[in-house]
Design a protein around this motif. Structure first.
Motif, PDB file in Angstrom:
ATOM      1  N   LEU A   1       0.714  -1.190   0.039  1.00 16.45           N
ATOM      2  CA  LEU A   1       0.013  -0.085   0.079  1.00 16.45           C
ATOM      3  C   LEU A   1       1.053   1.411  -0.056  1.00 16.45           C
ATOM      4  CD1 LEU A   1      -2.914   0.676  -0.204  1.00 16.45           C
ATOM      5  CD2 LEU A   1      -3.146   0.764   2.527  1.00 16.45           C
ATOM      6  N   SER A   2       2.030   1.129   0.574  1.00 16.64           N
ATOM      7  CA  SER A   2       3.126   2.321   0.634  1.00 16.64           C
ATOM      8  C   SER A   2       4.068   2.418  -0.632  1.00 16.64           C
ATOM      9  CB  SER A   2       3.746   2.364   1.756  1.00 16.64           C
ATOM     10  OG  SER A   2       2.966   2.535   3.111  1.00 16.64           O
ATOM     11  N   SER A   3       3.796   1.573  -1.684  1.00 20.00           N
ATOM     12  CA  SER A   3       4.630   1.291  -2.612  1.00 20.00           C
ATOM     13  C   SER A   3       4.569   2.642  -3.640  1.00 20.00           C
ATOM     14  CB  SER A   3       4.501   0.193  -3.250  1.00 20.00           C
ATOM     15  OG  SER A   3       3.416  -0.162  -4.140  1.00 20.00           O
ATOM     16  N   ASP A   4       5.328   2.930  -4.309  1.00 19.75           N
ATOM     17  CA  ASP A   4       5.366   3.906  -5.329  1.00 19.75           C
ATOM     18  C   ASP A   4       4.724   3.706  -6.466  1.00 19.75           C
ATOM     19  OD1 ASP A   4       7.174   5.637  -3.848  1.00 19.75           O
ATOM     20  OD2 ASP A   4       9.072   4.968  -5.089  1.00 19.75           O
ATOM     21  N   VAL A   5       4.444   2.360  -6.884  1.00 18.47           N
ATOM     22  CA  VAL A   5       3.489   2.003  -7.940  1.00 18.47           C
ATOM     23  C   VAL A   5       2.197   2.079  -7.658  1.00 18.47           C
ATOM     24  CG1 VAL A   5       3.045  -0.245  -9.612  1.00 18.47           C
ATOM     25  CG2 VAL A   5       5.424   0.033  -8.661  1.00 18.47           C
ATOM     26  N   VAL A   6       1.766   1.682  -6.478  1.00 20.64           N
ATOM     27  CA  VAL A   6       0.299   1.729  -6.012  1.00 20.64           C
ATOM     28  C   VAL A   6      -0.015   3.440  -5.927  1.00 20.64           C
ATOM     29  CG1 VAL A   6      -1.314   1.617  -4.190  1.00 20.64           C
ATOM     30  CG2 VAL A   6       0.301  -0.316  -4.793  1.00 20.64           C
ATOM     31  N   THR A   7       0.771   4.221  -5.680  1.00 16.95           N
ATOM     32  CA  THR A   7       0.799   5.606  -5.493  1.00 16.95           C
ATOM     33  C   THR A   7       0.601   6.021  -6.723  1.00 16.95           C
ATOM     34  OG1 THR A   7       1.991   5.688  -3.472  1.00 16.95           O
ATOM     35  CG2 THR A   7       1.674   7.818  -4.772  1.00 16.95           C
ATOM     36  N   CYS A   8       1.261   5.599  -7.894  1.00 20.55           N
ATOM     37  CA  CYS A   8       1.094   6.337  -9.101  1.00 20.55           C
ATOM     38  C   CYS A   8      -0.063   5.857  -9.731  1.00 20.55           C
ATOM     39  CB  CYS A   8       2.394   5.664 -10.168  1.00 20.55           C
ATOM     40  SG  CYS A   8       3.722   6.278  -9.563  1.00 20.55           S
ATOM     41  N   ILE A   9      -0.588   4.657  -9.442  1.00 15.26           N
ATOM     42  CA  ILE A   9      -1.898   4.049 -10.094  1.00 15.26           C
ATOM     43  C   ILE A   9      -2.966   5.019  -9.331  1.00 15.26           C
ATOM     44  CG2 ILE A   9      -3.594   2.187 -10.052  1.00 15.26           C
ATOM     45  CD1 ILE A   9      -1.081   0.433 -10.260  1.00 15.26           C
ATOM     46  N   LEU A  10      -3.084   5.355  -8.271  1.00 11.33           N
ATOM     47  CA  LEU A  10      -4.151   5.682  -7.475  1.00 11.33           C
ATOM     48  C   LEU A  10      -4.060   7.592  -7.899  1.00 11.33           C
ATOM     49  CD1 LEU A  10      -4.137   4.651  -3.780  1.00 11.33           C
ATOM     50  CD2 LEU A  10      -5.257   3.609  -5.814  1.00 11.33           C
ATOM     51  N   MET A  11      -2.929   7.810  -8.128  1.00 12.68           N
ATOM     52  CA  MET A  11      -3.004   9.204  -8.640  1.00 12.68           C
ATOM     53  C   MET A  11      -3.413   9.188 -10.077  1.00 12.68           C
ATOM     54  SD  MET A  11       0.708  10.749  -7.395  1.00 12.68           S
ATOM     55  CE  MET A  11       0.609  12.103  -8.050  1.00 12.68           C
ATOM     56  N   GLN A  12      -3.080   8.286 -10.983  1.00 17.77           N
ATOM     57  CA  GLN A  12      -3.463   8.199 -12.684  1.00 17.77           C
ATOM     58  C   GLN A  12      -5.066   8.416 -12.414  1.00 17.77           C
ATOM     59  OE1 GLN A  12      -1.970   4.879 -14.483  1.00 17.77           O
ATOM     60  NE2 GLN A  12      -3.258   5.372 -16.182  1.00 17.77           N
TER      61      GLN A  12
ATOM     62  N   ARG B   1      -3.955  -6.202 -10.547  1.00 19.67           N
ATOM     63  CA  ARG B   1      -5.302  -6.461 -10.403  1.00 19.67           C
ATOM     64  C   ARG B   1      -6.035  -5.167 -10.032  1.00 19.67           C
ATOM     65  NH1 ARG B   1      -8.051 -10.541  -5.823  1.00 19.67           N
ATOM     66  NH2 ARG B   1     -10.137  -9.980  -6.115  1.00 19.67           N
ATOM     67  N   LEU B   2      -5.294  -4.230  -9.310  1.00 20.48           N
ATOM     68  CA  LEU B   2      -5.976  -3.058  -9.000  1.00 20.48           C
ATOM     69  C   LEU B   2      -5.928  -2.384 -10.394  1.00 20.48           C
ATOM     70  CD1 LEU B   2      -6.757  -0.659  -6.866  1.00 20.48           C
ATOM     71  CD2 LEU B   2      -4.472  -0.118  -6.718  1.00 20.48           C
ATOM     72  N   ARG B   3      -4.854  -2.185 -11.173  1.00 18.84           N
ATOM     73  CA  ARG B   3      -4.665  -1.543 -12.477  1.00 18.84           C
ATOM     74  C   ARG B   3      -6.026  -1.995 -13.328  1.00 18.84           C
ATOM     75  NH1 ARG B   3      -0.299   0.905 -14.384  1.00 18.84           N
ATOM     76  NH2 ARG B   3       1.044  -0.481 -13.127  1.00 18.84           N
ATOM     77  N   LEU B   4      -6.056  -3.337 -13.523  1.00 18.98           N
ATOM     78  CA  LEU B   4      -7.217  -3.826 -14.344  1.00 18.98           C
ATOM     79  C   LEU B   4      -8.593  -3.569 -13.905  1.00 18.98           C
ATOM     80  CD1 LEU B   4      -7.777  -5.743 -16.771  1.00 18.98           C
ATOM     81  CD2 LEU B   4      -7.761  -7.752 -15.211  1.00 18.98           C
ATOM     82  N   VAL B   5      -8.776  -3.544 -12.542  1.00 22.01           N
ATOM     83  CA  VAL B   5     -10.091  -3.177 -12.246  1.00 22.01           C
ATOM     84  C   VAL B   5     -10.345  -1.772 -12.172  1.00 22.01           C
ATOM     85  CG1 VAL B   5     -11.443  -2.991  -9.871  1.00 22.01           C
ATOM     86  CG2 VAL B   5     -10.291  -4.846 -10.467  1.00 22.01           C
ATOM     87  N   LEU B   6      -9.407  -0.755 -12.135  1.00 15.52           N
ATOM     88  CA  LEU B   6      -9.696   0.724 -12.178  1.00 15.52           C
ATOM     89  C   LEU B   6      -9.739   0.854 -13.594  1.00 15.52           C
ATOM     90  CD1 LEU B   6      -7.127   2.116 -10.026  1.00 15.52           C
ATOM     91  CD2 LEU B   6      -9.418   1.999  -9.554  1.00 15.52           C
ATOM     92  N   GLU B   7      -9.103   0.272 -14.642  1.00 20.34           N
ATOM     93  CA  GLU B   7      -9.054   0.668 -16.084  1.00 20.34           C
ATOM     94  C   GLU B   7     -10.587   0.076 -16.657  1.00 20.34           C
ATOM     95  OE1 GLU B   7      -6.995  -0.965 -20.041  1.00 20.34           O
ATOM     96  OE2 GLU B   7      -6.000  -1.365 -18.181  1.00 20.34           O
ATOM     97  N   GLN B   8     -10.868  -1.234 -16.063  1.00 24.13           N
ATOM     98  CA  GLN B   8     -12.374  -1.707 -16.525  1.00 24.13           C
ATOM     99  C   GLN B   8     -13.567  -0.722 -16.104  1.00 24.13           C
ATOM    100  OE1 GLN B   8     -12.411  -5.724 -14.872  1.00 24.13           O
ATOM    101  NE2 GLN B   8     -11.229  -6.345 -16.630  1.00 24.13           N
ATOM    102  N   GLN B   9     -13.323  -0.213 -14.884  1.00 25.10           N
ATOM    103  CA  GLN B   9     -14.609   0.447 -14.300  1.00 25.10           C
ATOM    104  C   GLN B   9     -14.492   1.929 -14.764  1.00 25.10           C
ATOM    105  OE1 GLN B   9     -16.879  -0.778 -12.651  1.00 25.10           O
ATOM    106  NE2 GLN B   9     -16.186  -2.971 -12.511  1.00 25.10           N
ATOM    107  N   GLU B  10     -13.325   2.494 -15.424  1.00 26.86           N
ATOM    108  CA  GLU B  10     -13.433   3.785 -15.802  1.00 26.86           C
ATOM    109  C   GLU B  10     -14.333   4.384 -16.815  1.00 26.86           C
ATOM    110  OE1 GLU B  10     -11.565   7.729 -16.170  1.00 26.86           O
ATOM    111  OE2 GLU B  10     -11.217   5.861 -14.869  1.00 26.86           O
ATOM    112  N   ASN B  11     -14.941   3.113 -17.546  1.00 32.81           N
ATOM    113  CA  ASN B  11     -16.125   3.405 -18.546  1.00 32.81           C
ATOM    114  C   ASN B  11     -17.143   4.039 -17.671  1.00 32.81           C
ATOM    115  OD1 ASN B  11     -14.402   2.997 -20.736  1.00 32.81           O
ATOM    116  ND2 ASN B  11     -14.943   0.705 -20.657  1.00 32.81           N
ATOM    117  N   TYR B  12     -17.339   3.312 -16.637  1.00 34.53           N
ATOM    118  CA  TYR B  12     -18.698   3.667 -15.818  1.00 34.53           C
ATOM    119  C   TYR B  12     -18.608   4.974 -15.259  1.00 34.53           C
ATOM    120  CZ  TYR B  12     -19.897  -1.243 -15.715  1.00 34.53           C
ATOM    121  OH  TYR B  12     -20.282  -2.475 -16.292  1.00 34.53           O
TER     122      TYR B  12
END
Length: 363
Positions: free
Chosen positions: A131-142, A200-211
């Motif tokens: 949860l504190s990783s830079d990768v997760v931070t970048c995804i959440l910011m994106q 998994r987090l990236r895939l879920v956010l990408e799929q739900q972005e359309n909604y």
């Protein structure tokens, strides 16, 4: 006598009662041990249950009398997270769970809820390494995610836990606006490897972005429709106000016109009455002077001549005892006399005023 020592045998006197009790104790010992074991287990069970009930009661009593402050629970979790794991992470939302829902709904954003269990053996590694990783931070910011977290040991955490019904930890729920409501669209329960969780987090956010795109479009459409309705309502209200103002002015003008007409009619009626009174007064005075002519034989009589502007002069005889009012009555009785006038002498130039504020009488 011989010098040899004589060994006297030792005689042990045994109490028969003691012997009986020893034999009885030896026989009863296994039975006592068995009874002790049988009684010991229920006592230990009762003691354990009592201690458990006492702890639960103490927890419930402390929880009941403790001041419930959801905002403090969230702030305490954020502070503990920064101290224990890292300060370099995606910022947690500082409000309550309800505030986070409102923010995500109003701004049409993802809401990622993290329920933290300090007692779970996987929680520390997940918070520190994932949860504190830079990768997760970048995804959440994106994806501009609203991240909200709390400990399940707090009141706010227990309340949200009852809503989520999680089965294990670490637990995350992805919530997004849908049909004017906030719905959980994905759940992550249990510890996963960092790469697996990120993917998994990236895939879920990408799929739900359309909604979210659809939701934003719906919101914008509703906002535009509402703005259009507001403009139409404002124009309608302005038109109604203009009509009302125009009708008010017309009514005021009509009232003024009616009032002026009434005042004019009143003035005409008063003038008509005044003319009638004047005519009647002239007729009375003409009749009076025609019937009461001063004779030429009167020794104190004098003829006075009255001149009108652009009108033939008139004359009459008066006695010295006659007043100025009689002079005014005579002039007024003339057909060419105006209603308001003054009598003045030529030589010397002098105006003759009435003594009684202009009241005219036959003399």
């Amino acid at each position: 006598m011989s010098n040899e020592q004589v060994h006297v045998p030792v005689v042990c006197r045994v109490n028969p009662v003691t012997t009986v009790f020893k034999n009885l104790y030896g026989r009863l010992t296994p039975l006592i041990r068995t009874i002790t074991q049988i009684v010991r287990h229920p006592i230990l069970l009762i003691h354990t249950v009592f201690r458990t009930i006492s702890k639960i009661s103490a927890f419930l009593i402390n929880s009941y009398f403790r001041k419930i402050d959801p905002l403090s629970d969230v702030r305490e979790f954020k502070s503990d997270f920064n101290l224990k794991y890292s300060e370099n992470h995606y910022e947690f939302f500082s409000g309550t769970y309800g505030d986070a829902l409102k923010k995500a709904k109003s701004e049409i954003r993802f809401l990622l809820v993290y329920l933290h269990s300090p007692a779970h053996y996987n929680s520390d590694r997940f918070c520190r390494d994932v949860l504190s990783s830079d990768v997760v931070t970048c995804i959440l910011m994106q994806y501009n995610v609203v991240l909200w977290g709390v400990s399940v040991r707090s009141h706010e955490g227990m309340r949200v836990s009852k809503v989520m019904h999680e089965s294990t930890y670490p637990f995350l729920a992805l919530i997004l606006p849908h049909n004017q409501n906030m719905e959980v669209v994905h759940r992550i329960e249990g510890c996963e490897a960092g790469e697996e969780f990120v993917e998994r987090l990236r895939l879920v956010l990408e799929q739900q972005e359309n909604y979210l795109v659809v939701a934003r479009t719906e919101i914008e459409t509703r906002v535009q429709n509402r703005r259009l309705r507001d403009e139409q309502d404002r124009e309608y209200k302005d038109s109604m106000a203009s009509d009302i103002e125009r009708k008010r002015k017309l009514d005021e003008e009509k009232e003024v016109r009616i009032r002026e007409e009434m005042e004019q009619n009143k003035r005409l009626e008063e003038a008509k009455v005044q003319r009638a009174n004047t005519e009647r007064r002239k007729s009375e005075l003409m009749m009076y002077f025609s019937e009461n002519q001063t004779s030429l034989d009167e020794p104190d009589s004098i003829e006075i001549r009255f001149k009108f502007p652009n009108v033939k002069p008139i004359s009459n005889r008066f006695l010295q005892e006659h007043t100025v009012s009689r002079l005014y009555d005579f002039v007024f009785s003339s057909e060419d006399s105006p209603e308001n006038f003054q009598i003045a002498m030529n030589l010397p130039r002098k105006v003759l005023y009435l003594a009684c504020n202009g009241e005219m009488s036959p003399g």
